[in-house]
Enzyme design. Structure first.
Site, PDB file in Angstrom:
ATOM      1  N   ASP A 160       6.316   0.360  -1.539  1.00  0.00           N
ATOM      2  CA  ASP A 160       6.782  -0.135  -0.240  1.00  0.00           C
ATOM      3  C   ASP A 160       7.841   0.757   0.413  1.00  0.00           C
ATOM      4  O   ASP A 160       8.750   1.228  -0.269  1.00  0.00           O
ATOM      5  CB  ASP A 160       7.459  -1.505  -0.404  1.00  0.00           C
ATOM      6  CG  ASP A 160       6.665  -2.460  -1.256  1.00  0.00           C
ATOM      7  OD1 ASP A 160       5.501  -2.173  -1.551  1.00  0.00           O
ATOM      8  OD2 ASP A 160       7.237  -3.498  -1.633  1.00  0.00           O
ATOM      9  N   GLN A 202      10.272   2.407  -2.423  1.00  0.00           N
ATOM     10  CA  GLN A 202      10.119   2.046  -3.835  1.00  0.00           C
ATOM     11  C   GLN A 202       9.667   3.300  -4.572  1.00  0.00           C
ATOM     12  O   GLN A 202       8.625   3.880  -4.250  1.00  0.00           O
ATOM     13  CB  GLN A 202       9.081   0.929  -3.986  1.00  0.00           C
ATOM     14  CG  GLN A 202       9.566  -0.425  -3.517  1.00  0.00           C
ATOM     15  CD  GLN A 202      10.550  -1.039  -4.494  1.00  0.00           C
ATOM     16  OE1 GLN A 202      10.166  -1.594  -5.497  1.00  0.00           O
ATOM     17  NE2 GLN A 202      11.847  -0.960  -4.201  1.00  0.00           N
ATOM     18  N   TRP A 216       0.754   3.334   2.423  1.00  0.00           N
ATOM     19  CA  TRP A 216      -0.666   3.702   2.513  1.00  0.00           C
ATOM     20  C   TRP A 216      -1.130   4.003   1.105  1.00  0.00           C
ATOM     21  O   TRP A 216      -0.683   4.972   0.483  1.00  0.00           O
ATOM     22  CB  TRP A 216      -0.846   4.911   3.430  1.00  0.00           C
ATOM     23  CG  TRP A 216      -2.265   5.060   3.900  1.00  0.00           C
ATOM     24  CD1 TRP A 216      -3.235   4.101   3.892  1.00  0.00           C
ATOM     25  CD2 TRP A 216      -2.872   6.229   4.454  1.00  0.00           C
ATOM     26  NE1 TRP A 216      -4.405   4.596   4.414  1.00  0.00           N
ATOM     27  CE2 TRP A 216      -4.214   5.898   4.764  1.00  0.00           C
ATOM     28  CE3 TRP A 216      -2.410   7.513   4.723  1.00  0.00           C
ATOM     29  CZ2 TRP A 216      -5.094   6.816   5.326  1.00  0.00           C
ATOM     30  CZ3 TRP A 216      -3.289   8.419   5.284  1.00  0.00           C
ATOM     31  CH2 TRP A 216      -4.612   8.073   5.587  1.00  0.00           C
TER      32      TRP A 216
HETATM   33  C1  FRU Z   1       5.074  -5.309  -2.858  1.00  0.00           C
HETATM   34  C2  FRU Z   1       6.027  -5.540  -4.017  1.00  0.00           C
HETATM   35  C3  FRU Z   1       7.280  -6.244  -3.567  1.00  0.00           C
HETATM   36  C4  FRU Z   1       8.270  -5.825  -4.590  1.00  0.00           C
HETATM   37  C5  FRU Z   1       7.883  -4.408  -4.837  1.00  0.00           C
HETATM   38  C6  FRU Z   1       8.141  -3.906  -6.210  1.00  0.00           C
HETATM   39  O1  FRU Z   1       4.296  -4.168  -3.017  1.00  0.00           O
HETATM   40  O2  FRU Z   1       5.386  -6.279  -5.028  1.00  0.00           O
HETATM   41  O3  FRU Z   1       7.128  -7.625  -3.453  1.00  0.00           O
HETATM   42  O4  FRU Z   1       9.586  -5.937  -4.134  1.00  0.00           O
HETATM   43  O5  FRU Z   1       6.507  -4.317  -4.554  1.00  0.00           O
HETATM   44  O6  FRU Z   1       7.850  -2.558  -6.313  1.00  0.00           O
END
Ligand code: FRU
Length: 558
Positions: A136, A152, A382
């Site tokens: 994300d 992330q 993506w």
């Molecule tokens: C969505 C998710 C979020 C979480 C993150 C962890 O892709 O599951 O809800 O914060 O990824 O990487």
């Protein structure tokens, strides 16, 4: 017990025999003198747990597919903040005599940086991390003259894990420079997704005179609390020593925070899984970003019905550009959204479960806060097919898109429009302007050779004709009789508008982003097109194009 027995027992404690060869816990002390500790990675190797201790405190911990042989790539752990200190490196197991940390290699330079950004499957104008995994986008925010994109990040592996907030900055949302990880896992857990705001009125007190703080909210995914961090220079981040919002229920995460000007207060919302798998968004309010009070709950789907499941975004937009007529948009990770009104406490939807996109591999989108031109600009994760070979990175972001609300015969809907900054990527106009084609016409783009492309058309197909656009071997087909657009098995009913089909397509190595009818339909197609044909062509029967513009694009990496 004689000496030999004792020795064998002790050796037994230190060594474990794993699949036929002996492994041993490893530790070494070293004094950081350079910027990085070099960590060799072999994609797919068994994971090892690595810990970094300073003065008896665990300061970093992660798992990593450590190479004990030939590395596919190197991860770089920034150790500059501990320069001159005594640091202990612990690894849970290494093969006896493994050369991996003999010696512990430090480096000021990122020694394999020359290979980055030119990999066969590296999107050339889509952000992806130098190394490791991303999912994300997080904390998207304009601060001190730059756009900040946190993401992330697994800095130590190509798969999901070790969730850390990576950090990149840009002047235009197109050319990104990665500047090192911002938030690392701690006692509250891995750093899951969240938001960033600029506290212009210094309501939090984290700012300095004349310098507002950027305040970030994330989920600590062990304590399942919403944590807070801040910065006053966009480079150095400090975490508050306690949670901003303690756990509500086990599954609660992904805080979105914004300033609600009419009420002079902050609003937070995050996803909470209620009893029975009921998805919901919990709303809260605060005057100072530190103390939060619950206000309301909006319910979504249940279990596999992922309406309002994780990663909320929430914002106000004018309808048809009229600032006197606004609506609030509530969306979540799968981009199914609602439109309604908001009084600072409660969201009241007028329309729910609206389809946000018709493509594949688009998830967890977020919008920038504090955007200086007042636009609402979104970037999503993506989900590209980049987990390949010895590449050092995996996954990417979409291009930035401006969101608008427009009135359609079906009601108010959101459109996505690629931001105008993307025009700076145009290297060459391959063709532009109107054209009419008959059955016998040559392909107007037949001879074109290019890798990165922007394609724009307004076509008026006859009743029964189909338009085939071949973008480097990937076909985008519009079947006018069926009113259907398709690409790589993805299909969407898209009616003509006054007899016209408007299409904008961006083509990068990892696939296409297709926008139809001025952004009313967004169809991302995650399909690698690297290494296939380098031509583009348009064929159909009798068809006139009010516009058929094709540009070759430059890479965005500098
Ligand atoms: C969505 C998710 C979020 C979480 C993150 C962890 O892709 O599951 O809800 O914060 O990824 O990487």
């Amino acid at each position: 017990m004689n000496l030999t027995t004792r020795w064998i027992l002790l050796a037994g404690l230190l060594c474990v025999s794993v699949s036929g060869f002996s492994q041993q816990a490893f530790n070494a002390y070293f004094t950081p003198a350079k910027k990085y500790l070099q960590l060799p990675v072999k994609n797919g190797a068994p994971k090892k747990n690595v810990e970094i201790w300073k003065d008896g405190v665990l300061v970093r911990f992660f798992d990593i597919e450590l190479s004990e042989d030939r590395a596919d790539w190197f991860a770089y752990l920034d150790i500059s903040e501990w320069k001159g200190d005594s640091i202990e490196l612990r690894v849970d197991k290494l093969a006896l005599g493994s050369p991996t940390f003999h010696p512990v290699v430090q480096s000021d330079l990122d020694t394999n940086s020359g290979k980055l950004y030119s990999e066969a499957l590296r999107g050339q104008f889509h952000f992806s991390p130098q190394r490791g995994w991303t999912n994300d986008p997080n904390g998207m925010c304009f601060y001190q003259g730059q756009y900040h994109l946190f993401f992330q990040h697994n800095p130590y592996g190509r798969g999901w894990g070790n969730m850390t907030w990576g950090h990149a900055v840009s002047k235009d949302m197109i050319h990104w420079k990665e500047i090192g990880d911002a938030l690392h896992p701690d006692g509250y857990g891995p750093m899951f997704s969240g938001t960033a705001v600029v506290d212009s009125n210094n309501t939090s007190g984290f700012g300095k005179p004349g310098t507002p703080a950027m305040v970030m909210f994330f989920t600590g995914a062990k304590a399942w609390c919403q944590g807070l961090a801040w910065t006053t220079d966009g480079m150095y981040f400090q975490k508050m020593d306690h949670a901003a919002v303690p756990r509500v229920r086990t599954d609660n995460r992904d805080p979105k925070v914004f300033w609600y000007a009419p009420g002079n207060h902050w609003v937070m919302l995050f996803w909470v899984e209620q009893e029975g798998g009921q998805h919901s968004m919990q709303f809260l309010r605060s005057d100072n970003l530190k103390d939060w009070t619950k206000t309301s709950i909006v319910r979504g789907g249940v279990k596999d019905d992922r309406y309002l499941h994780e990663c909320p975004d929430f914002f106000e937009l004018p309808v048809d550009g009229n600032p006197a007529n606004t609506r609030w948009v509530l969306s979540a990770a799968n981009s199914v959204y609602a439109i309604g009104s908001f009084d600072g406490k409660t969201f009241r939807p007028d329309a729910e479960r609206l389809v946000g996109q018709v493509g594949r591999g688009y998830y967890a989108a977020q919008t920038f806060s504090n955007e200086p031109t007042g636009r609402r600009i979104e970037i999503g994760w993506w989900q590209t097919a980049t987990d390949k070979g010895d590449m050092a990175f995996n996954q990417s972001m979409t291009i930035p898109m401006e969101l608008k609300l427009i009135t359609t015969p079906e009601g108010i809907r959101m459109v996505r429009i690629p931001v105008k900054e993307l025009e700076t990527l145009r290297r060459r106009t391959i063709r532009s302007g109107a054209i009419s084609l008959s059955e016998k016409s040559d392909d107007p783009l037949g001879e074109t050779q290019a890798e990165l492309l922007e394609f724009r058309m307004v076509a008026t197909p006859g009743k029964s004709s189909a338009i085939h656009i071949d973008i480097r071997g990937l076909e985008v087909l519009y079947d006018a009789a069926a009113g259907e657009l398709s690409c790589d098995g993805i299909k969407a009913k898209i009616p003509l508008q006054q007899g016209n089909l408007q299409l904008t397509v961006y083509a990068d190595r990892t696939g296409l982003e297709i926008f139809a009818n001025n952004g009313l339909y967004y169809m991302p197609v995650n399909k690698n097109i690297s290494g296939t044909k380098s031509s583009i062509s348009v064929t159909g029967g009798k068809c006139s194009f009010k516009q058929l513009d094709v540009f070759e694009l430059k890479a965005a990496w500098e």
